[in-house]
Structures are given as C-alpha cells and as structure tokens.
Design an enzyme around this catalytic site. Structure first.
Site, PDB file in Angstrom:
ATOM      1  CB  CYS A  36      33.023  38.621  44.153  1.00 42.31           C
ATOM      2  SG  CYS A  36      33.880  40.015  43.418  1.00 42.31           S
ATOM      3  CG  HIS A  64      34.857  35.809  46.819  1.00 42.40           C
ATOM      4  ND1 HIS A  64      35.330  37.024  46.364  1.00 42.40           N
ATOM      5  CD2 HIS A  64      35.005  35.832  48.163  1.00 42.40           C
ATOM      6  CE1 HIS A  64      35.732  37.751  47.386  1.00 42.40           C
ATOM      7  NE2 HIS A  64      35.558  37.060  48.495  1.00 42.40           N
TER       8      HIS A  64
END
Length: 476
Positions: free
Chosen positions: A71, A125
């Site tokens: 991510c 993220h």
C-alpha cells in the site's frame, strides 16, 4: 496609453478565466487490493456493472502495472510521480513527509494552481501524510463489525476481528458506504469550484465486510479453488505466504487453508468488489445529477493486485504478475469522452504515469517525474508505447527484488541491495494468464527470451554497484 494598457489587462484576465474554465475537474477512484479481474476485464465471477459502464465510456488499460505491490510505497509513487527506488521507501511503516519534506505531490501542485483538493477514504496509506496539500482531508472510517458473534469474538481480546462479515445493513453500515457518502457531500460542497478529488474506497481489502445483499449476489458453490502450489524453482523469498490474514480471528493456522474456508474467503472478496462497485456507481450518479460529468475527467485505479488463495497465499507483497498488474480506466471529459469510448489499450503503462498525465492535461509545469504522460495513448489507444514496465519489492534492507514485464513475459532478479549481486532469477510466461507455475530462468529453450528480458530489466535497474536508496526499514 492607459486605456490601451487597461484593455491588455482585461484581455489577459479574460484569457486566464477562460483557460481556467477549460481545465477539467479530476475525480480519482483509488481502490485497495483490487486485482485486474472485473466484468470489463473478462472475469466470469466479478459482478461490477458500474465499473463496466465506466469502462464503456473511456479507455481500459489491459497492461497497467503498479511500482510496488504494497500500500504505502505504491500510493506514494502515484501521488509523487516518483518510483519507490527514487523515494527509498519500501514498507508501510514510513510516511512520505517523514523523509521527503520538499517533494511536490499531486494534491500540492493542484492546490497551488487554484484547485480544491479533497481526500475521502484511503488515499495515502497514512491518513495525515501530506495533510497540508489537501483543502479537505475527510476523516477516514475504521473497520466496522456489526454481528453479535463478531463483537463477542473481539470482546476483551487483542484481535482484528473476523476476516469477513455479512450483516444485513444499508451500504453505509460499513465503511465504503460512508466514504461514498462523504464523496457525494464533497461534490455538492465544491460543485462550483475546480477540484481534484480522490475517493479512496477500501474494499476489497481485508476484512471482507460487506452488506449481506452483496454476498447474496454470488453463489459460493460456483467459486473454483485456485491451484495452491508454489511456482517450481522460484526464488526462496519470492512469495509471502499469508500477509495479514493470519491475524484475523477464526482463521486456521493450517497451510494451505482448506477448501471450505478458501471458498468462503473468495466469496467475501467478490462480495466486497461488488459492494465497492455500487459505491462507485453512487458517486458517478452524483456527478451526473450535479451536471459535473461533462467537465470531469475520471480515473479508476488500484494500488496493487492481490492473491485470494493462488500459490496458497493471501496477500500482495510480491513481484508476481497477479500482484503487480492492476486495473486502470481513464474516461475523459466533454468531447474526449465520446472520442475513445469503450476502447481497449494494450500499451504498457504504470501507475507512476498518472502524475505527469494529469499535470499535462491541466497545463501545469510538471516537477521532476519518473513517469511519462499518457496523453498520446489517450489520444490514440493503439499508439506504440513503452517496451517495459517495472516494479520492486524489498525483503528487508539487504535484498531487493527487481522485476520487468514486456506484457507477455516477467523477469525478476533478486539482488543484494548494495552490491547488486544477483542472488536468484525468475522468468515466467504470462501471455494468457495472471498466473505462472514454472520458473524458466536458466532453461536453455528460453535463453533468448531471458537475455532479452534481462536487458530490459538492466536498462531500468543498471548493475552499477550504486546501492538502492533506503529511507526506511522494510521488514522481511
């Protein structure tokens, strides 16, 4: 003379206003853990009518790739136009602004050029990363559990809760429905402004929590169990087995998982994809209702792929095709929408290209970027394009996996991060499949293919002894 200067000033102001009015709004759907398997991509199991409709109104990229299948680095790369190996961040533990104070990000650049910049859901993220670049940083909802048995399992325990849930609730009972509502609210709030809006829908990321009606769309018994075997002769660190799945309540420790729980989890993943698709539809309908679609460019993309039992794994965290290949759909505004509606492009493109693409379309001066503008491909989906797309995946601080694809073959070298000594190599064929089960590196019959792919890889990752930059401490 004064009148003449005043006239020039007036013309300049009118020109600026006209130029600004010609710039499109930008709406980006940024999805988490979504594979390149949707109805529009030929999936026989995905039910995604809203995304399929969007694909019919734009260009669908059949060979799009992320720069790292995890991510935080993937999202940083998209939002800066810089690859992970430029940023030196390979893990989920280091926010961008912790080490890069001066890198110009996409929302920062758009905000400097008069756009309202809006973040809903999961974009970076780390939620507060780059917070000064957003006009609106809408609070991100946390995971939601609703069923009594889920709450009981979590009571007084340090657990993430079950890996899936199917409460019979409205869409905003779970978090992607909340994000869609936030996005709709922001569209109404900023409908009279130029905006760059990211809608960060978090499904189908674990936990596979979605309203029951989306589970009911799919027949669990019809999901096939994927092959759980690891690729023959793969490098020992090529795969991560479990990812975060093992941390969820109720997941057995057996490896690989038995067929019943495997099929349930696959069912849950598909339910979440359909749930996410419905939220995309709601936001797109709001664009139409507000008469914004005619001047809004839409991008639908994923941060990376995901394995739902393939190779016996439940994660991304690799250089494999199924993890690095992503869905990407771009639908332009106004007359552009009609020009290439429903086109399929096989051009090799990368998420890192989005930055330069948007800055060119909006006429901004582009800061240094590792990507390239896709405007020529948007104008001509069959345009001759790049020969190679690349990704990386670090295993700790000392081993770097570098991978390259030409769209049919994937070649990976696992290198010492400092000396670039090759510790292992892999060659996989992917002409007709996201999966491949035989490492052909070193096979004499494929020597020419391997030499060609090795040359493509080294054109992007030269073995010059310069260490890969390390600005964080990636875990194995």
């Amino acid at each position: 003379m004064k009148n003449y200067l005043a006239l020039i000033a007036l013309v300049f102001c009118i020109s600026n206003v006209f130029s600004q009015s010609e710039k499109p709004n930008i709406l980006v759907f940024y999805i988490d853990d979504l594979r390149a398997e949707l109805g529009c991509y030929g999936s026989e199991t995905a039910i995604t009518p809203n995304i399929d409709k969007l694909a019919s109104e734009g260009i669908m990229f059949n060979k799009a790739y992320t720069q790292q299948a995890i991510c935080a680095p993937s999202r940083m790369s998209t939002l800066t136009g810089l690859r992970p190996e430029t940023l030196g961040i390979y893990s989920i533990f280091t926010p961008l602004r912790k080490v890069h104070k001066d890198v110009v990000t996409l929302p920062q650049l758009f905000k400097q050029n008069g756009y309202k910049t809006i973040s809903t859901g999961k974009v970076y993220h780390h939620f507060v990363d780059d917070k000064e670049s957003w006009t609106e940083l809408v609070k991100r909802p946390s995971n939601i559990y609703l069923k009594p048995e889920s709450l009981e399992a979590m009571a007084g325990k340090r657990t993430k809760g079950p890996a899936y849930e199917d409460a019979d609730v409205a869409d905003d009972g779970y978090k992607d429905g909340i994000v869609a509502n936030d996005a709709i609210r922001m569209l109404n709030q900023y409908k009279d402004d130029k905006f760059l809006m990211f809608v960060g829908l978090m499904k189908p990321h674990l936990p596979f929590n979605a309203p029951k009606k989306y589970w009911d769309l799919h027949d669990k018994s019809k999901f096939e169990i994927p092959l759980k075997e690891k690729p023959q002769d793969m490098y020992r660190l090529a795969l991560s087995k479990w990812g975060e799945l093992k941390n969820y309540h109720g997941i057995p420790k057996e490896d690989p998982l038995n067929d019943d729980i495997t099929r349930t989890l696959i069912h849950g993943y598909h339910a979440c994809v359909s749930y996410m698709d419905a939220q995309v539809g709601k936001v797109l309908q709001t664009l139409e209702d507000l008469d914004l679609r005619k001047n809004t460019m839409i991008i639908f993309m994923s941060d990376h792929g995901y394995k739902i039992g393939e190779y016996g794994a439940w994660c991304k965290h690799s250089n494999m095709e199924i993890d690095t290949r992503v869905p990407l759909i771009i639908s332009r505004e106004g007359n552009y929408k009609k020009r290439n509606a429903g086109e399929l492009s096989n051009a090799l493109v990368e998420n890192v290209d989005i930055f330069s693409t948007l800055t060119e379309i909006c006429g901004f001066e582009t800061p240094k970027s590792d990507g390239k503008s896709l405007v020529p491909v948007l104008d001509n989906p069959d345009a001759k394009w790049d020969e190679v797309a690349t990704s990386v995946f670090a295993r700790g601080k000392n081993i770097m996996g570098c991978t390259a694809t030409d769209g049919n073959w994937r070649y990976t070298e696992w290198r010492d991060s400092n000396s670039h000594e090759i510790l292992g190599a892999e060659l996989y064929e992917h002409k007709n499949n996201l999966l491949s089960f035989i490492n052909l590196s070193g096979n004499e019959a494929y020597k020419d293919v391997e030499e060609r792919m090795k040359a493509l890889l080294e054109s992007q990752f030269p073995r010059n002894g310069v260490p890969f930059p390390q600005n964080d401490n990636p875990r194995k």
